[in-house]
Design a protein around this motif. Structure first.
Motif, short mmCIF file in Angstrom:
data_model
loop_
_atom_site.label_atom_id
_atom_site.label_comp_id
_atom_site.label_asym_id
_atom_site.label_seq_id
_atom_site.Cartn_x
_atom_site.Cartn_y
_atom_site.Cartn_z
N ARG C 200 0.83 -1.19 0.00
CA ARG C 200 0.00 0.00 0.00
C ARG C 200 0.86 1.24 0.00
N ASP C 201 0.26 2.26 -0.53
CA ASP C 201 1.02 3.49 -0.67
C ASP C 201 1.46 4.07 0.66
N PHE C 202 0.64 3.92 1.69
CA PHE C 202 1.06 4.60 2.92
C PHE C 202 2.29 3.95 3.54
N GLU C 204 4.64 2.51 1.60
CA GLU C 204 5.66 3.03 0.71
C GLU C 204 6.00 4.47 1.10
N ALA C 205 4.95 5.23 1.41
CA ALA C 205 5.18 6.63 1.76
C ALA C 205 6.03 6.73 3.01
N ARG C 207 8.18 4.57 3.99
CA ARG C 207 9.54 4.21 3.63
C ARG C 207 10.21 5.37 2.89
N ALA C 208 9.46 5.94 1.97
CA ALA C 208 10.02 7.03 1.20
C ALA C 208 10.36 8.21 2.09
N ASN C 209 9.75 8.21 3.25
CA ASN C 209 9.99 9.32 4.16
C ASN C 209 11.13 8.99 5.12
N GLU C 220 2.83 1.61 11.38
CA GLU C 220 2.04 1.75 10.16
C GLU C 220 1.24 0.49 9.85
N ILE C 221 1.87 -0.66 10.03
CA ILE C 221 1.18 -1.88 9.61
C ILE C 221 0.31 -2.47 10.72
N LEU D 72 13.04 3.68 -3.47
CA LEU D 72 12.20 2.70 -2.80
C LEU D 72 12.55 1.31 -3.30
N VAL D 99 16.33 11.08 1.27
CA VAL D 99 14.88 11.29 1.22
C VAL D 99 14.51 12.66 1.78
N GLN D 103 11.49 13.95 -2.17
CA GLN D 103 10.27 13.43 -1.57
C GLN D 103 9.27 13.01 -2.63
N PHE D 106 2.10 10.30 -3.69
CA PHE D 106 1.54 9.14 -4.38
C PHE D 106 0.23 9.47 -5.07
N GLY D 111 -4.90 5.99 -0.31
CA GLY D 111 -3.99 4.92 0.04
C GLY D 111 -2.70 5.39 0.67
N SER D 112 -2.32 6.62 0.40
CA SER D 112 -0.99 7.01 0.85
C SER D 112 -0.99 7.58 2.26
N LEU D 113 -2.18 7.77 2.82
CA LEU D 113 -2.23 8.20 4.22
C LEU D 113 -2.74 7.03 5.05
N ASN D 114 -1.99 6.72 6.08
CA ASN D 114 -2.40 5.60 6.92
C ASN D 114 -3.70 5.94 7.63
N HIS D 117 -3.85 6.98 11.49
CA HIS D 117 -3.15 8.10 12.11
C HIS D 117 -3.80 9.43 11.78
N HIS D 130 12.99 14.59 9.67
CA HIS D 130 13.84 15.45 8.85
C HIS D 130 14.36 16.68 9.58
#
Ligand SMILES: Nc1ncnc2c1ncn2[C@@H]1O[C@H](COP(=O)(O)OP(=O)(O)OP(=O)(O)O)[C@@H](O)[C@H]1O
Ligand SMILES: Nc1ncnc2c1ncn2[C@@H]1O[C@H](COP(=O)(O)OP(=O)(O)OP(=O)(O)O)[C@@H](O)[C@H]1O
Ligand SMILES: [Mg+2]
Ligand SMILES: [Mg+2]
Lengths: 325, 366, 343, 347, 529
Positions: C200-202, C204-205, C207-209, C220-221, D72, D99, D103, D106, D111-114, D117, D130
């Protein structure tokens, strides 16, 4: 093909694991089975006999564990399961006498239960919000009841109180096993109550599983498309919804077999059914390691085999599995 | 045909020449409990014979709901709470689809009206070969057809949409997305229906593939003469292929007009804003505005115009009365177009005791 | 047993309908869209509530049972094998022991074993499943084969065999044995879910962060797996309870600690059935069934919470029928009751 | 080659560079020699304060490029240069440093926000990673500043919300804010608007544009909507089956596409202003990346393809002012194909 | 000697139930665990030398396959005279050779000789007489010789007697094997039986999986003869058909005894052992834990009655056990015990507490322990019942003496020797931690050891009783263990089809179907009207 190869590999590994667990069970337990046997027979077994027994079970102290393991495999592959302490007969014979009964009872009952449960589940899942929904709480209740307890109740009601069915045994004892109608009908008569018990307590699982799958699948677009095409209710229900909902059922069928077998073993004890469960129980009580190991192996192999069959059926039912990597 | 003629409003809208499908005051709720979401509120829409009608709007505005409700394919807990869906067959007999019993409805489906769903991916039964799935539809309505004949027909249909007939024996997962979508179209055409409802048939596809499919549909329509309701949120695509466009917003149709009229002379502030939300690929770079805010929550609609919050031309009356479809208050407009905006409906504004405002220049282009 | 259906084999990542990859909060969001408050949405599920109430009841008994038991469960009395009465609500045993007290006192053993086994098995399952799902590759293959092996091997016979050989079999021992043999199901489901979460993107996000791996897993998981972990836990508890009772019933792992299985065992060995002493085995069985049912109901609740498609239509069948609504796929009901509400 | 600290870098300086970028995915299973040629020999530069658009159809390798640049996943060939230095991050620290400068945003804001949270948590995490241990008022201030930078005002209204309590556009803004917490020099935006409603897409694009102008961030804008590339990007690159087929400034690439594929793409996109110039009769689909066609990967669908196109892969050839196209038609070779208008060629 | 002959043979089936589970097709009457021994039909096909009435061990044995058995003075030699006119069921004659062969099999195969420790010397045949020599005196084991089943030499010669499955079952007994299945074995009368063809038309031995299964079968009349522990048998069983259903208890010297660990606290103090003995409520134990199935022990000597009547020493004639808490407390305080409130404190100043250990699942034992614990509590001692894993109990607890008090059975036999020897024979004494064969409580008293040895070897009646007096005195005064009830042979039968079973009025034999006495009982059965 790849799918089947992978599965085959998996089964081989599982078989290996089961055999290995089996090999280790007597060895990791405190004390050794022969001493246990000697102790229980209080002086009736001479030291010579004990030595002979040790060799028989590969418990020879002079042998490395690895050699024992190799020897164990060697014996196994030659179909040699050892001799039962409790029955002083080859384990293979003991099991051979019991397994048809268990397979007959548990197998048939499970298939009936699966088929019926899946059908009922399809119906309930298809017709949500109707009276059929009220079957759910009942199902939940029965799915939680232990098999053996249901067996007790069944005996108490149908055998002791009403006298409709025999309380124990696998066939009329006055009959000699043969392929006569008389004998077979007696087997069916004696098997009815145990089978009914298995069906009743395992069916709920199938009903609930299938119902949930039906509910999920019914909202898939292709089911709506089927309705939009104006196909008959039967086609939409069986050809489109149930046909897809059954796929996960089949794979859980294989997986839950181990569970069902476990449950029915105890039920066999209650019904004095001369199946594998009873032998396992006596073997455990008597610390009859060869028999215990043999039975566990056979159960595992049977479950594995059922898994293979289920996998095969799954592969037939779901074209996607046949896809080349 | 009259479209929800509001009291005190003099204009009459000219009837569609030869309607094949008339949706009248269709209302749909989600939820069977005491607190349902009113997703469609008295929606009316007419589809002319041979016409391509585009239905556009933001995500969640009820486009799919409308399509499903009109075919009564809305899944639970969808509930049709009112309205009519009149289908006129080739001999001119009208039937209200909402009053058919199951058997009649089943018989009517696919014959009269076929539907192609949003995700072709999921519209095909994964466990049957596509030939069988096409044949299923045929044989459900023509029980006398043998499986073999049905498969032959299926092969012809595949050919029609440009797929080689030997694909009949393929399973859906063996086809690419574009092919699957064509199979769906072929399947929809199996019984030569008069109405084809297509819910975002190309959204998941690349532009090149989208182009191919769209062309295919246009060509088939020319050949077979069916009518199409084409649902998408890609307005520019609609302008190209549709004869008429209905713009939906928050469960209502806010504007209904010929395609080019919508593009060149939008009458509703939402249509106008929508058209200014996407950049043009060619030609001069035009100024883009976008729409502030986000679509309203359908379960929390107040009494006023649902677009009022985001509207540049909203005034006091907009929060008091929900406008109905009326003939635009712009001289010289096509008499068949309609719009639901208080700027065009001074009568309704007066009815709630407010002073009507004139139609702004942006909404009265000609 | 509710069998999750979706995951058949690791090799086939097919689009399975049931794999609604929704997590608790997303599901809650689903609820909010309908204008319901987000909090305690789970508790709006009648099945879950019923399950929680029953389970809560048994938990309470497990805690206070020994104190509120009217008699010492082992104490004999002269009321031998009496049917239920005011003095002995569930009757008495062949020694005049009070069955009701035995059940009350025995609840703790059942609950403790169930929960200890559940917690252990869930812990193993989470560790194995999440690790396998997250690391992927060879480690994943190995761990999932391990889990699958444990799944295929019949558990109850194995438990019977192992427990039957142990020198001492206390409740906790049984729990450990159950946990060791019973973690695989949870691990398998968790692995599949982690696998899908990992892509999932979050994640990946994160990780990318530049997040650390352990943080990705725990922050996260894992929170997204709560529902599955809970459901696995509940399932294991149910299985553990059944196993314990089965073991006790056949006389293994039955060391004088009272539990419902012991009661049944005594009843069976004292031929309660043949002697018509139904009160001796019926209450214990009903308790097991009720406890199991409550756990199943909770799992249903979780299922429905996670997969909104399973949620009930909101009203019961009767009131729907009264309104003329027959919910069906492909034939949307038409009810014109609201016709006049708008001008 | 690192920029001297004194000289303020100017817009247009190369920040991140991809050199012969290549990614081949191994296929699982028995035939493990098969690979997916997802990205092959891709070169480009991201420049400070500039937007580079990467356009291509689904599966052409756009996201793969973004992921490679975000490190990644490891590359299987080629290099990534950050300010001219090899950026292949070895070790966690180097990776974090990297990173912090590069940056990613997505495609799917859902999907890219959990979902578990709050906005606060996500932004705080990013700030902490950072910018070190921020606390109390400083943290609060930074959070508010971030949210305001992405036009989520007033910040308090959004800070304690869960993703599902936000609309798609708001979510995407939070995702951008999270990326901005690192003060990046490069933003990799993988289809940031394709999942959003038409009406709110523009808002996000305008926001990105604003960031580019105010913060001078270099942006890689990945999209399959070529019209938005024209609107937003300074330069546009067109990808087909893992290769770049054309690049140049956005206006000329969209108005005067050179490569047949770009032409097809442009002619296929719906455009109400120009109903006539449509490509009709295009056939065929994207090729398999496991066994890509030899030569030019577009050759099976190209109406102009000749034997040369089927055997040799064309390099990027200059086709005008700062423009390149990978098509033999623009080469000097004798056996080159003759190009004409794609609309006519297909019709 | 039998009532055979005359009368017709009924067609009705006599069903005999055993709770031993399904069987393997192994008919070997010598190998433990074979189906024929497990279900007991070996005893209807094969016969023993003499019939011993275990109920009345003092009665002279009835000649059966042997016309007579004569012993020399020190019981080291037996001369067996074979019966004439007996035929094997295949028509061959039965001879003394068969007897010698059968005994020789036991001598050669220790596995087959588990009941009768291998003390055989030479075995010789002379005409119809067989002389069996023993290496030691066998006075107490005479009966065991009588009970040996005799197999035909012409069939068994050359077979490995241990593994031979004896499918045809050629025997001298009243029945022959008709069919075998795992669940049921049917026998039909031996037409040429020397005692005359049986009036029982068919015997069926049914295998039930457990006591519960057998009990159900007995209560429904499905099984007509069997033996199992039926809790509350009066209402559970007899009441179901009072006219036909019967339960009879035989006699014998088998008892269950609470072994007290004489070498550890608190039972290393004789006063505490005595005190505990005084508070054990035998009547309650018998009634509650044993449902009255196991007869109560009333004599202070621990001997079951009536079989033990003849052996009770004069001193203890008529002395009965009774609960006497105050008396017990006095014994304790006299011995230096004190009380702290209700709590009993031993002379070392420690509170007295102990565990009563038995395998879980042995409910009658555990119930009895519970009652004993209550008695101990009345003394102020803290007693808890510790149910442990059966295997641990067998392998560790009992042989090594890792217990404080535990219930165990004793061997039966035709004299009280086994009973006392098993409890208190110094000859079986081994230190704690070593494997004990009997005397698990580690009682060691030279007088007792000597007396038991004397009893075993002497032939003099007076000397024997004198030895027994010594033993009994020590039993009563030292309380090395506490006999809790006698465990006679119990059987249930239904007279639905056949009558003539042993009754409490006419206890002519051990009433169980699994023993050599089966042939005797079967010969007395007649069809009921
Ligand atoms: N089962 C449901 N329960 C409650 N509300 C629902 C349900 N299904 C859909 N809705 C709501 O109905 C509204 C209309 O949905 P619909 O699918 O018709 O929209 P759409 O215009 O087709 O959107 P899209 O462009 O995303 O396909 C949405 O606001 C949605 O949230
Ligand atoms: N992890 C992976 N393993 C194997 N193949 C992969 C993997 N990730 C991507 N691919 C393949 O690489 C190719 C490029 O994928 P990529 O996601 O970069 O395409 P894209 O251009 O971003 O497409 P979209 O527009 O659909 O997002 C595709 O064929 C895809 O199947
Ligand atoms: Mg839709
Ligand atoms: Mg992508």
């Amino acid at each position: 093909m790849r799918f089947f190869l992978r599965r085959l590999g998996f089964y081989l590994i599982t078989f290996w694991a089961a055999v290995t667990i089996n090999f280790f069970i007597p060895r990791i337990m405190p004390g050794d089975p022969v001493s246990a046997l000697i102790a229980k027979n209080q002086g009736r077994i001479s030291p010579d006999a004990a030595e002979a027994l040790r060799t028989l079970f590969g418990l020879d102290e002079n042998m490395s564990l690895w050699d024992q393991y190799v020897q164990y495999w060697n014996l196994l592959l030659h179909g040699e399961l050892g001799t039962s302490f409790a029955y002083s007969a080859p384990v293979a014979d003991v099991i051979a006498g019991a397994i048809p009964w268990t397979i007959g009872l548990v197998g048939i009952a499970t298939i009936i239960s699966f088929t019926l449960g899946t059908l009922i589940g399809s119906g309930i899942g298809w017709r949500r919000g109707t009276w059929a929904d009220s079957l759910l709480p009942i199902s939940t209740f029965f799915s939680a009841v232990p098999y053996f307890w249901l067996a007790l109740i069944a005996i108490s009601v149908f055998s002791v109180t009403l006298g409709w069915f025999p309380a124990s045994g696998s066939y009329d004892r006055s009959l000699v096993p043969s392929f006569s109608w008389e004998f077979i009908s007696s087997v069916i008569y004696y098997g009815t109550l145990p089978a009914l018990t298995i069906v009743i307590s395992s069916i709920s699982g199938w009903i609930l599983g299938m119902r949930n799958m039906m509910v999920t699948v019914s909202s898939e677009d292709y089911v709506t498309v089927a309705q939009a095409k104006g196909v008959s209710e039967r086609t939409a229900l069986f050809g489109y919804s149930a046909r897809n909902a059954i796929l996960p059922q089949v794979s859980s069928f294989a997986l839950s077999l181990g569970f069902i077998v476990g449950g029915t073993l105890v039920m066999e004890i209650v019904f004095s059914y001369q199946g594998i469960g009873y032998y396992l129980f006596t073997a455990v009580a008597a610390k009859d390691y060869p028999l215990m190991q043999g039975i566990f192996l056979v159960i595992t192999v049977a479950v594995l085999f059922a898994n293979i069959v289920a996998d095969f059926i799954y592969g037939v039912l779901d074209p996607r599995t046949r896809q080349e990597g | 045909m009259t479209i929800a003629s509001p009291i005190g409003h003099p204009q009459r809208l000219a009837p569609a020449s030869d309607p094949v499908l008339e949706i009248k005051n269709l209302s749909v709720d989600y939820g069977y409990d005491d607190d349902p979401v009113h997703v469609l509120r008295q929606v009316s829409l007419t589809l002319g014979r041979g016409e391509v009608l585009g239905l556009a709007g933001e995500s969640g505005c009820g486009k799919s709901t409308l399509a499903y409700a009109a075919t009564r394919l809305l899944p639970p807990p969808g509930l049709i709470t009112g309205g009519e869906v009149l289908f006129t067959d080739r001999s001119g007999v009208k039937t209200d689809l909402l009053r058919l019993n199951d058997t009649q409805l089943r018989a009517s489906r696919w014959q009269d009206m076929a539907i192609v769903f949003q995700g072709a991916m999921n519209s095909l039964n994964p466990v049957y070969r596509i030939g069988r799935q096409i044949a299923d539809g045929i044989r459900a309505h023509e029980p006398k057809t043998s499986q073999k004949e049905a498969l032959e027909r299926a092969a012809e249909l595949l050919d029609l949409v440009g797929i080689s007939p030997d694909r009949l024996r393929s399973y859906p997962h063996e086809l690419s997305g574009g092919m699957r979508q064509r199979v769906m179209i072929a399947m929809a055409l199996a019984l030569d229906p008069q109405v084809l409802i297509m819910d975002e048939p190309t959204t998941a596809l690349d532009v090149v593939m989208q182009r191919q499919i769209v062309e295919q549909i246009a060509e088939l329509r020319d050949r077979l003469g069916f009518s199409v309701i084409f649902i998408t949120h890609d307005v520019s695509l609609l302008i190209e292929i549709a004869d008429r466009i209905a713009i939906m917003y928050a469960g209502e149709i806010v504007e209904d007009a010929a395609a080019l009229d919508v593009y060149n002379k939008p009458r509703h502030p939402y249509s106008s804003a929508l058209l200014h939300s996407f950049p043009p690929l060619r030609g001069p770079r035009r100024e883009l505005i976008g729409i502030p805010g986000s679509p309203p929550d359908l379960s929390r609609l107040g009494g006023g115009c649902p677009f009022a919050d985001r509207c540049a031309f909203a005034f006091d009356a907009c929060s008091k009365v929900n406008p109905e479809l009326v003939f635009p208050n712009v001289p010289g407009d096509d008499p068949r177009r309609s719009v639901a905006c208080l700027r065009h409906d001074p009568a309704a504004v007066r009815a709630v005791g407010e002073v009507p405002l004139p139609v702004p220049a942006e909404l009265s282009l000609s | 047993m509710t069998i999750d259906t979706s995951i058949v084999e690791e090799g086939q990542e097919l689009e399975k309908p049931s794999q609604a990859p929704m997590t608790g909060v997303v599901a809650a969001a689903e609820g909010r869209r309908r204008g319901k408050p987000r909090k305690f949405l789970f508790l709006r599920n009648s099945k879950a509530v019923a399950g929680m109430v029953i389970l809560g009841f048994f938990l309470l008994i497990a805690i206070i049972g020994p104190w509120i038991a009217p008699y010492d469960p082992s104490a004999r009395s002269d009321d031998i094998l009496q049917p239920p009465s005011w003095e002995h609500w569930f009757g008495t045993t062949h020694l005049g022991q009070d069955v009701f007290s035995q059940i009350l006192v025995g609840t703790r053993g059942v609950i403790v074993v169930g929960f200890v086994a559940g917690i252990l098995a869930t812990a193993i399952g989470v560790i194995v499943g999440v690790t396998a799902g997250y690391i992927g590759g060879l480690g994943d293959e190995t761990l999932s084969v391990l889990a699958n092996v444990f799944l295929v091997i019949p558990q109850l016979p194995l438990i019977i065999i192992i427990a039957g050989q142990l020198p001492t079999v206390g409740g906790v021992t049984v729990a450990v044995v159950i946990a060791i043999t019973g973690w695989a199901w949870g691990a398998r489901v968790l692995r599949a879910q982690t696998l899908s979460l990992r892509r999932r993107d979050f994640v990946e996000a994160a990780r990318a962060n530049g997040e650390r791996t352990w943080r990705i897993i725990t922050a996260e998981i894992l929170p997204n797996l709560t529902a599955i972990i809970a459901s696995g836990f509940v399932g294991t508890v149910a299985f553990a309870v059944l196993s314990l009772i089965t073991l006790s019933f056949i006389g293994i792992g039955n060391t004088g600690e009272w539990n419902w299985g012991t009661v049944l065992y005594q009843a069976q060995s004292q031929l309660a059935l043949q002697r018509g002493a139904w009160w001796w085995f019926v209450p214990a069985g009903l308790c097991i069934a009720l406890l199991g049912m409550s756990l199943t109901l909770i799992n249903f609740g979780i299922d429905e919470f996670v997969n909104p498609r399973l949620r009930s239509t909101g009203l019961n069948a009767r009131s729907l029928r009264k309104r003329g609504i027959r919910p069906r796929i492909g034939f949307t009901p038409v009810v014109r009751e609201a016709e006049e509400t708008r001008a | 080659m690192s920029p001297s600290p004194s000289a303020e870098p100017a817009d247009g300086d190369v920040v991140l560079q991809a050199v012969d970028l290549q990614k081949h995915f191994k296929l699982r299973g028995l035939n493990s020699r098969d690979v997916v040629h997802a990205v092959d020999g891709v070169n480009f530069e991201l420049r400070r304060g500039r937007v580079l658009a990467l356009v291509g159809e689904s599966g052409s390798g756009k996201s793969t490029i973004a992921r490679l640049l975000a490190q990644l996943m490891p590359t299987t060939g080629g290099r990534i240069l950050l300010h001219g230095e090899d950026a292949a991050a070895k070790g966690r620290r180097a990776f974090r440093r990297y990173v912090g400068r590069v940056q990613m945003i997505f495609q799917d804001p859902f999907g890219s926000l959990n979902p578990v949270h709050t906005v606060r948590y996500m932004l705080t995490r990013s700030l902490r990673i950072h910018r070190g241990r921020l606390r109390g008022a400083a943290l609060e201030e930074a959070l508010v500043e971030l949210l305001e930078r992405v036009q989520l005002k007033p910040a308090e209204r959004y800070i304690d919300k869960f993703p599902h309590e936000l609309s798609g556009g708001q979510r995407q803004r939070v995702a951008i804010a999270r990326a901005l917490a690192a003060d990046p020099e490069v933003l990799l935006a993988d289809e940031p608007i394709s999942m959003l409603d038409v009406s709110i897409r523009l808002g996000i694009l305008n926001l990105l544009q604003d960031l580019r102008d105010r913060l001078h961030i270099a942006i890689l804008y990945i999209t399959h909507d070529i019209a938005s590339a024209r609107y937003f990007a300074d330069r546009t690159m067109v990808m087909y089956a893992g290769r770049i087929v054309e690049s140049g400034d956005s206006e000329s690439v969209t108005q005067d596409p050179k490569h047949p594929y770009t032409q097809l793409l442009v002619r296929s996109a719906p455009d109400p202003d120009d109903l006539e110039a449509r490509a009709h009769g295009a056939r065929g689909e994207a090729p398999s990346l496991v066994k890509p066609p030899s030569g030019c990967r577009f050759n099976p669908r190209c109406p102009f393809a000749t034997e040369l196109c089927r055997t040799e892969a064309p390099p990027l050839l200059p086709v005008g002012d700062g423009r390149e196209a990978a098509c033999w038609g623009y080469s000097e070779r004798a056996d080159r194909p003759t190009l004409s208008d794609i609309t006519e060629a297909l019709a | 000697d039998t009532s055979g002959g005359g009368g017709g043979t009924s067609a009705k089936v006599l069903t005999i139930g055993m709770p031993n589970g399904p069987q393997q097709p192994n008919q070997n009457p010598l190998a433990t665990g074979s189906a024929s021994l497990s279900l007991g039909y070996a005893f209807a096909v094969y016969e023993s030398l003499m019939q011993v009435n275990e109920i009345d061990p003092t009665a002279a044995p009835t000649p059966w396959l042997a016309d007579s058995v004569e012993w020399n003075a020190d019981s080291t030699q037996a001369i067996i005279t074979a019966r004439d006119g007996v035929k094997w069921s295949d028509g061959e004659d039965f001879t003394a050779e068969d007897i010698a062969f059968s005994i020789q099999l036991r001598k050669d195969n220790p596995e087959l000789n588990i009941d009768f420790p291998d003390q055989y010397g030479d075995i010789t045949v002379d005409g119809n007489k067989v002389t069996v020599n023993f290496t030691t005196g066998q006075y107490v084991n005479q009966v065991k010789l009588y009970k040996l089943l005799i197999v035909p030499e012409h069939i068994w010669k050359g077979e490995d007697a241990v593994t031979f499955s004896d499918d045809d079952m050629i025997g001298t007994g009243p029945f022959t094997l008709k069919s075998f299945s795992a669940q049921a074995v049917t026998l039909t009368p031996n037409e040429t039986y020397w005692g005359g063809k049986s009036k029982v038309g068919e015997l069926r031995y049914d295998a039930y999986n457990d006591n519960a299964g057998l009990t159900t079968a007995l209560t429904t009349g499905e099984a007509q003869w069997g033996w199992t522990f039926i809790p509350d048998y009066e209402s559970t069983y007899i009441a179901k058909d009072p006219e036909h259903f019967n339960q009879v208890a035989g006699g014998g010297f088998g008892v269950d005894v609470l072994y007290l660990n004489n070498e550890t606290k608190p039972f290393n103090n004789v006063a505490f052992r005595q005190a505990l003995n005084m508070v054990v409520d035998h009547a309650d134990i018998t009634k509650t834990a044993g449902y009255g199935v196991w007869p109560e022990i009333t004599s202070v000597t621990g001997l079951p009655q009536p079989s033990g009547d003849a052996f009770i020493s004069d001193e203890y004639q008529g002395k009965e056990l009774s609960v006497d808490v105050d008396g017990a407390k006095k014994v304790l305080t006299d011995a230096g015990y004190t009380y702290d409130g209700d709590k009993l404190i031993d002379p070392d100043g420690e509170a007295v507490s102990f565990k009563l250990t038995n395998p879980s699942g042995w409910t009658d034992y555990l119930d009895a322990l519970g009652i004993i614990a209550e008695g101990a509590k009345s003394l102020g001692a803290e007693a808890t019942v510790d149910a442990i894993v059966q295997d641990t109990w067998f392998n560790d607890t009992i042989p090594f003496g890792n217990f404080q008090a535990s219930l165990h059975w004793t061997d039966g036999g035709s004299t009280p020797w086994n009973l006392y020897s098993n409890i208190m024979d110094g000859a079986s004494y081994v230190p704690l931690g070593e494997t004990a064969n009997w005397n698990f409580g580690r009682y060691n008293d030279d007088d007792v050891t000597k007396a038991l040895a004397t009893f075993k070897s002497t032939t003099d009646e007076g000397e024997r009783q004198a030895a027994l007096d010594v033993v009994q005195q020590h039993y009563v005064e030292d309380v090395p263990g506490i006999v809790i009830w006698s465990r006679p042979a119990v059987a249930q039968y239904s007279t639905q089809n056949y009558t003539g079973f042993p009754t409490s009025e006419d206890p002519y034999a051990n009433p169980q179907p699994t023993g050599p006495q089966a042939a005797l009982i079967l010969s007395k059965l007649t069809p009921s009207e």
